[in-house]
Design a protein around this motif. Structure first.
Motif, PDB file in Angstrom:
ATOM      1  N   GLN A  18       0.833  -1.190   0.000  1.00  0.00           N
ATOM      2  CA  GLN A  18       0.000   0.000   0.000  1.00  0.00           C
ATOM      3  C   GLN A  18       0.876   1.251   0.000  1.00  0.00           C
ATOM      4  OE1 GLN A  18      -2.544   0.316   3.412  1.00  0.00           O
ATOM      5  NE2 GLN A  18      -3.999   1.681   2.400  1.00  0.00           N
ATOM      6  N   PRO A  19       0.597   2.209  -0.879  1.00  0.00           N
ATOM      7  CA  PRO A  19       1.402   3.439  -0.872  1.00  0.00           C
ATOM      8  C   PRO A  19       1.242   4.187   0.446  1.00  0.00           C
ATOM      9  CG  PRO A  19      -0.534   3.688  -2.273  1.00  0.00           C
ATOM     10  CD  PRO A  19      -0.458   2.249  -1.903  1.00  0.00           C
ATOM     11  N   THR A  20       2.324   4.778   0.892  1.00  0.00           N
ATOM     12  CA  THR A  20       2.348   5.469   2.178  1.00  0.00           C
ATOM     13  C   THR A  20       2.515   6.967   1.979  1.00  0.00           C
ATOM     14  OG1 THR A  20       3.255   3.575   3.379  1.00  0.00           O
ATOM     15  CG2 THR A  20       3.659   5.747   4.323  1.00  0.00           C
ATOM     16  N   ALA A  21       1.712   7.729   2.690  1.00  0.00           N
ATOM     17  CA  ALA A  21       1.815   9.190   2.679  1.00  0.00           C
ATOM     18  C   ALA A  21       2.154   9.673   4.076  1.00  0.00           C
ATOM     19  CB  ALA A  21       0.506   9.827   2.214  1.00  0.00           C
ATOM     20  N   LEU A  38      -6.302  11.788   2.117  1.00  0.00           N
ATOM     21  CA  LEU A  38      -5.359  10.838   1.531  1.00  0.00           C
ATOM     22  C   LEU A  38      -5.678   9.410   1.982  1.00  0.00           C
ATOM     23  CD1 LEU A  38      -1.975  12.789   1.736  1.00  0.00           C
ATOM     24  CD2 LEU A  38      -3.299  12.243  -0.314  1.00  0.00           C
ATOM     25  N   TYR A  43      -4.315   5.657   0.667  1.00  0.00           N
ATOM     26  CA  TYR A  43      -2.959   5.661   1.215  1.00  0.00           C
ATOM     27  C   TYR A  43      -2.947   5.161   2.655  1.00  0.00           C
ATOM     28  CZ  TYR A  43      -1.303   8.420  -2.748  1.00  0.00           C
ATOM     29  OH  TYR A  43      -0.976   8.849  -4.004  1.00  0.00           O
ATOM     30  N   HIS A  44      -1.856   4.496   3.020  1.00  0.00           N
ATOM     31  CA  HIS A  44      -1.539   4.309   4.435  1.00  0.00           C
ATOM     32  C   HIS A  44      -0.952   5.640   4.881  1.00  0.00           C
ATOM     33  CE1 HIS A  44      -0.036   2.817   8.209  1.00  0.00           C
ATOM     34  NE2 HIS A  44       1.176   3.252   7.893  1.00  0.00           N
ATOM     35  N   VAL A  45      -1.577   6.265   5.855  1.00  0.00           N
ATOM     36  CA  VAL A  45      -1.185   7.619   6.245  1.00  0.00           C
ATOM     37  C   VAL A  45      -0.403   7.579   7.555  1.00  0.00           C
ATOM     38  CG1 VAL A  45      -1.990   9.947   6.770  1.00  0.00           C
ATOM     39  CG2 VAL A  45      -3.203   8.572   5.086  1.00  0.00           C
ATOM     40  N   CYS A  92       7.887   5.214   1.694  1.00  0.00           N
ATOM     41  CA  CYS A  92       7.269   6.539   1.606  1.00  0.00           C
ATOM     42  C   CYS A  92       7.061   6.872   0.138  1.00  0.00           C
ATOM     43  CB  CYS A  92       8.134   7.602   2.277  1.00  0.00           C
ATOM     44  SG  CYS A  92       7.389   9.264   2.231  1.00  0.00           S
ATOM     45  N   ASP A  93       5.809   7.088  -0.227  1.00  0.00           N
ATOM     46  CA  ASP A  93       5.461   7.447  -1.603  1.00  0.00           C
ATOM     47  C   ASP A  93       5.130   8.928  -1.733  1.00  0.00           C
ATOM     48  OD1 ASP A  93       4.762   4.540  -3.064  1.00  0.00           O
ATOM     49  OD2 ASP A  93       4.493   4.573  -0.889  1.00  0.00           O
ATOM     50  N   THR A 235      -4.827  16.707  -2.315  1.00  0.00           N
ATOM     51  CA  THR A 235      -5.125  15.330  -2.713  1.00  0.00           C
ATOM     52  C   THR A 235      -5.303  15.223  -4.217  1.00  0.00           C
ATOM     53  OG1 THR A 235      -6.152  14.932  -0.559  1.00  0.00           O
ATOM     54  CG2 THR A 235      -6.677  13.378  -2.319  1.00  0.00           C
ATOM     55  N   THR A 239      -2.821  12.910  -6.612  1.00  0.00           N
ATOM     56  CA  THR A 239      -3.399  11.751  -7.295  1.00  0.00           C
ATOM     57  C   THR A 239      -3.492  11.914  -8.810  1.00  0.00           C
ATOM     58  OG1 THR A 239      -5.625  12.606  -6.812  1.00  0.00           O
ATOM     59  CG2 THR A 239      -4.697  10.990  -5.267  1.00  0.00           C
TER      60      THR A 239
END
Length: 266
Positions: A18-21, A38, A43-45, A92-93, A235, A239
């Motif tokens: 999962q992309p992380t923000a 997000l 996103y995983h925040v 971290c994305d 956002t 995106t």
């Protein structure tokens, strides 16, 4: 007799997929609103701020709503703490450099150098610390995005804004320079520059806790921007397809034509 199997529920991507923000200053206002949006975008925040109770409460809220979130207490002006935080991240994305703030509305002549230093440390060096620490991870993900939340104060001056204006001009310069330096790398650099935003504490902090002065900032303005308005803008920019970079987006309420020109009813 064959009993039909139940359709399987789609599983949430693993933390490594999962992309992380990472959102700094996520304990309230624009940072908290951005974290919510997000998270809703998949996103995983990772919520960071100095106020432990606030970021932990927000992480719990997001998790209860079915999103993926975690809280981390972090002072972006503390380089050792920032480096330790970065070392503990799986990936971290997206980095949203939101932590910042203004102190005082004195003229340049009357300004307190200590206030100027405090604003420079969080608005400028804070961006530098976190961005430097997370750039290796942003590159490694193959499609990284750095967001610098500056301000219209970083693009034009106004009386009583000297220290904050100087700090946000510097934040703008970081974003513009970093974009040039990362050209060819798989990392976008986005600058979002809001105008008049009414949040829970920005003006109150700037006016040193004077509620009357804080309220006067928005007097007569029927609809200043909200934290959600700015979060929506962030956002949207984040995106866009990976090849699309929103270099700079200035967003103001309709009532504000410039920093010094605001329509006030009555």
């Amino acid at each position: 007799m064959t009993i039909p199997s139940r359709p399987s529920r789609p599983s949430r991507p693993s933390r490594t997929e999962q992309p992380t923000a990472v959102v700094t200053g996520a304990s309230g206002g624009i940072g908290a609103a951005t974290a919510r949006q997000l998270a809703g975008a998949g996103y995983h925040v990772v919520l960071t701020a100095r106020r432990k109770d606030r970021v932990e409460a927000l992480a719990a809220e997001l998790t209860a709503a079915g999103h993926s979130a975690e809280a981390s207490v972090l002072d972006v002006t503390d380089r050792a703490a920032v480096d330790a935080f970065a070392a503990g991240l799986e990936r971290c994305d997206v980095l949203v450099n939101n932590a910042g703030g203004a102190i005082g509305a004195e003229s340049v002549e009357a300004g307190d150098p200590a206030d100027w230093l405090a604003m420079f440390e969080v608005n400028v060096l804070g961006v530098l610390h976190v961005t430097q620490a997370l750039l290796p991870a942003l590159r490694a993900c193959g499609d990284g995005t750095v967001v610098v939340l500056s301000s219209t104060a970083g693009h034009s001056t106004y009386e009583g804004g000297g220290g904050y204006v100087a700090a946000k001009h510097a934040a703008h310069s970081i974003a513009a320079t970093l974009r040039l330096e990362l050209c060819g790398d798989p990392v976008r650099v986005i600058e979002i520059a809001p105008g008049m935003v009414r949040t829970e504490g920005f003006a109150l902090t700037r006016m040193r806790g004077d509620e009357e002065k804080a309220a006067s900032v928005y007097a007569g303005v029927a609809a200043p921007l909200t934290a959600d308005d700015v979060a929506d803008t962030i956002t949207w920019a984040v995106t866009r397809p990976p090849h699309v970079n929103i270099d700079l987006l200035i967003v103001r309420p309709r009532a504000q034509a410039a920093n010094h020109k605001v329509y006030r009813e009555g």
